[in-house]
Design a protein around this motif. Structure first.
Motif, PDB file in Angstrom:
ATOM      1  N   ARG A   1       0.846  -1.210   0.000  1.00  0.00           N
ATOM      2  CA  ARG A   1       0.000   0.000   0.000  1.00  0.00           C
ATOM      3  C   ARG A   1       0.875   1.252   0.000  1.00  0.00           C
TER       4      ARG A   1
ATOM      5  N   ARG B   1       0.703   3.649   1.983  1.00  0.00           N
ATOM      6  CA  ARG B   1       1.036   4.126   3.331  1.00  0.00           C
ATOM      7  C   ARG B   1       2.235   3.407   3.934  1.00  0.00           C
TER       8      ARG B   1
ATOM      9  N   PHE C   1       4.348   2.537   8.769  1.00  0.00           N
ATOM     10  CA  PHE C   1       3.436   3.361   7.956  1.00  0.00           C
ATOM     11  C   PHE C   1       3.815   4.827   8.102  1.00  0.00           C
TER      12      PHE C   1
ATOM     13  N   SER D   1       1.999   7.154   9.112  1.00  0.00           N
ATOM     14  CA  SER D   1       1.437   7.770  10.313  1.00  0.00           C
ATOM     15  C   SER D   1       2.280   7.502  11.550  1.00  0.00           C
TER      16      SER D   1
ATOM     17  N   ASP E   1       2.692   4.467  12.688  1.00  0.00           N
ATOM     18  CA  ASP E   1       2.271   3.126  13.123  1.00  0.00           C
ATOM     19  C   ASP E   1       3.231   2.071  12.620  1.00  0.00           C
ATOM     20  N   GLU E   2       3.244   0.952  13.333  1.00  0.00           N
ATOM     21  CA  GLU E   2       4.005  -0.152  12.765  1.00  0.00           C
ATOM     22  C   GLU E   2       3.244  -1.454  12.965  1.00  0.00           C
ATOM     23  N   MET E   3       3.520  -2.407  12.077  1.00  0.00           N
ATOM     24  CA  MET E   3       2.843  -3.696  12.144  1.00  0.00           C
ATOM     25  C   MET E   3       3.922  -4.770  12.162  1.00  0.00           C
ATOM     26  N   ILE E   4       3.873  -5.628  13.183  1.00  0.00           N
ATOM     27  CA  ILE E   4       4.873  -6.693  13.290  1.00  0.00           C
ATOM     28  C   ILE E   4       4.218  -7.987  12.825  1.00  0.00           C
ATOM     29  N   ILE E   5       4.886  -8.672  11.905  1.00  0.00           N
ATOM     30  CA  ILE E   5       4.368  -9.935  11.388  1.00  0.00           C
ATOM     31  C   ILE E   5       5.360 -11.021  11.794  1.00  0.00           C
ATOM     32  N   ASP E   6       4.906 -11.924  12.665  1.00  0.00           N
ATOM     33  CA  ASP E   6       5.749 -13.014  13.154  1.00  0.00           C
ATOM     34  C   ASP E   6       5.838 -14.098  12.081  1.00  0.00           C
TER      35      ASP E   6
ATOM     36  N   HIS F   1       0.333 -14.258   3.288  1.00  0.00           N
ATOM     37  CA  HIS F   1      -0.110 -13.415   4.398  1.00  0.00           C
ATOM     38  C   HIS F   1       0.146 -11.939   4.117  1.00  0.00           C
TER      39      HIS F   1
ATOM     40  N   VAL G   1      -2.473  -8.803   4.007  1.00  0.00           N
ATOM     41  CA  VAL G   1      -2.442  -7.836   5.105  1.00  0.00           C
ATOM     42  C   VAL G   1      -1.925  -6.451   4.705  1.00  0.00           C
TER      43      VAL G   1
ATOM     44  N   CYS H   1      -7.077  -5.522   8.461  1.00  0.00           N
ATOM     45  CA  CYS H   1      -5.812  -6.219   8.190  1.00  0.00           C
ATOM     46  C   CYS H   1      -5.037  -6.449   9.480  1.00  0.00           C
TER      47      CYS H   1
ATOM     48  N   ASN I   1      -3.745  -9.925  11.023  1.00  0.00           N
ATOM     49  CA  ASN I   1      -2.337 -10.107  11.399  1.00  0.00           C
ATOM     50  C   ASN I   1      -2.210 -10.578  12.845  1.00  0.00           C
TER      51      ASN I   1
ATOM     52  N   ASN J   1      -0.350 -13.857  14.136  1.00  0.00           N
ATOM     53  CA  ASN J   1       0.706 -13.803  15.144  1.00  0.00           C
ATOM     54  C   ASN J   1       0.426 -14.756  16.299  1.00  0.00           C
TER      55      ASN J   1
END
Lengths: 167, 219
Positions: free
Chosen positions: A25, A27, A81, A83, A85-90, A102, A106, B109, B113, B117
């Motif tokens: 995306r 962002r 992102f 903004s 923000d952060e997204m952690i993907i294990d 995935h 996502v 999303c 996620n 996780n």
């Protein structure tokens, strides 16, 4: 013709790069992958980085993609992102295909969005346009039109500055 | 119209304009060896023992300068602080606005996620448990092996001690040293013996009459 150098040089071919599925995306600004060079549970992450990172970067040239090796007990992907923000993907003990699927679910643009963007791009790529950034550089390139205005000045009654001049 | 050529300001001032296009590309140019001394080169001989003069600032001027600089610094710091507060409050408002206007899609999303996780966390827990068990097994196995090794070592040592104790009978100690010396002095070794293939020893300088018979008997 000699073989391409390096391990799995198919990763550097245009056809392979164009076949990338992951288009992030707008962002998403930074994507970091933490993994180790040894360890069975890092195998999937290693494979993902080896096979799919070139495709990812090719499809998202404005995203900073960075890898950190041998700094973590479990592998993960982190998306930052705009903004803050952060997204952690294990991705512990996951295969590369699972990771890709995935990611597509996502953090990537949805298929409808991609289709809409492709449609908008087609409108811009109008072959009838000429000038800078187009296939035809000047009106003189198009058969049946006036000679090049750099050589033969356009008659005054056709010039925009005369037509739209306020008297 | 003459082009503006690259020429030093002083030269431009002194020379008439029509000559500028020649001076811009002169036949001899002064060149500079280096902008500054390269790192690692030692100090020049003329500068080795140079003592720079200590600046002498009159007391009144010093006080005035100090006052001015402190006032200036205070002013700058206060302006900076004010701007920082403004930006922070603005950023806070922006973040709020962002949080409110965040994509529903992105929220969805994030939920996906989080589920993923959680699944991975379960897998990881299982793996860690398995690794811990294996490690414990390995440790206990190693301890067992060490015990066995220790037992074997002790047995070997005991065996050695036992053998030495047996040999102790023949040791020469301070008690029986006199006897041992007398025996050694007295002891005669008779080398007059014959030995056959079977290892039987026949003593005596002269072979006995019935030696062959004897040999046959022994065989």
């Amino acid at each position: 013709m000699p073989f391409m150098k390096g391990p799995a040089p198919i990763r550097r071919t245009l056809k392979y790069l164009e076949a990338g599925k992951v288009i992030l995306r707008d962002r998403v600004k930074i994507l970091s992958v933490n993994y180790n060079t040894k360890g069975d549970h890092h195998h999937g992450a290693r494979n993902f980085v080896f096979w799919h990172l070139p495709q990812l970067q090719y499809k998202n040239p404005d995203v900073q993609i960075i890898t950190f090796k041998n700094m973590t007990p479990t592998p993960f992907i982190r998306c930052f992102f705009d903004s803050g923000d952060e997204m952690i993907i294990d991705i512990d003990s996951r295969t590369k295909d699972e990771i890709i699927d995935h990611l597509v679910k996502v953090v990537c643009k949805s298929e409808e969005l991609l289709a809409a963007e492709a449609l908008a791009k087609e409108k811009k790529d109008n072959p009838a346009n000429f000038g800078f950034g187009c296939d035809k550089h000047c009106i003189c390139d198009i058969p049946g039109q006036i000679p090049c205005p750099a050589v033969v000045p356009v008659p005054s009654h056709m010039r925009g500055k005369n037509i739209f001049a306020k008297d | 119209m003459l082009r503006q050529l690259q020429c030093s300001a002083s030269v431009r001032f002194f020379l008439p304009p029509d000559i500028m296009n020649v001076v811009a590309n002169p036949v001899c140019k002064q060149s500079v060896r280096w902008r500054r001394k390269p790192p690692g080169t030692p100090l020049a001989k003329s500068k080795l023992f140079r003592i720079p003069p200590r600046p002498q600032v009159p007391e009144e001027e010093r006080i005035e300068l100090f006052r001015l600089t402190t006032n200036y610094n205070t002013f700058i710091k206060s302006v900076r602080e004010f701007l920082r507060e403004e930006v922070q409050s603005a950023a806070g408002k922006e973040q709020l606005a962002d949080a409110v206007s965040m994509d529903d899609d992105l929220i969805r999303c994030k939920e996906i996620n989080d589920k993923w996780n959680a699944e991975v966390a379960l897998i990881r827990e299982k793996r860690l448990l398995h690794e811990k068990e294996e490690k414990l097994n390995l440790i206990s196995k190693r301890l067992e092996e060490r015990k066995i090794r220790e037992r074997n070592r002790v047995a070997e040592i005991n065996e050695l001690v036992r053998m030495e104790k047996e040999k102790e009978k023949y040791y020469i100690t301070s008690e029986n040293i006199d006897e041992a010396i007398e025996n050694a002095l007295r002891g005669e070794v008779d080398y007059n013996f014959a030995i056959d293939v079977k290892g039987n020893i026949y003593k005596g300088e002269v072979a006995e009459e019935n030696l062959e018979k004897k040999a046959v008997e022994t065989v």
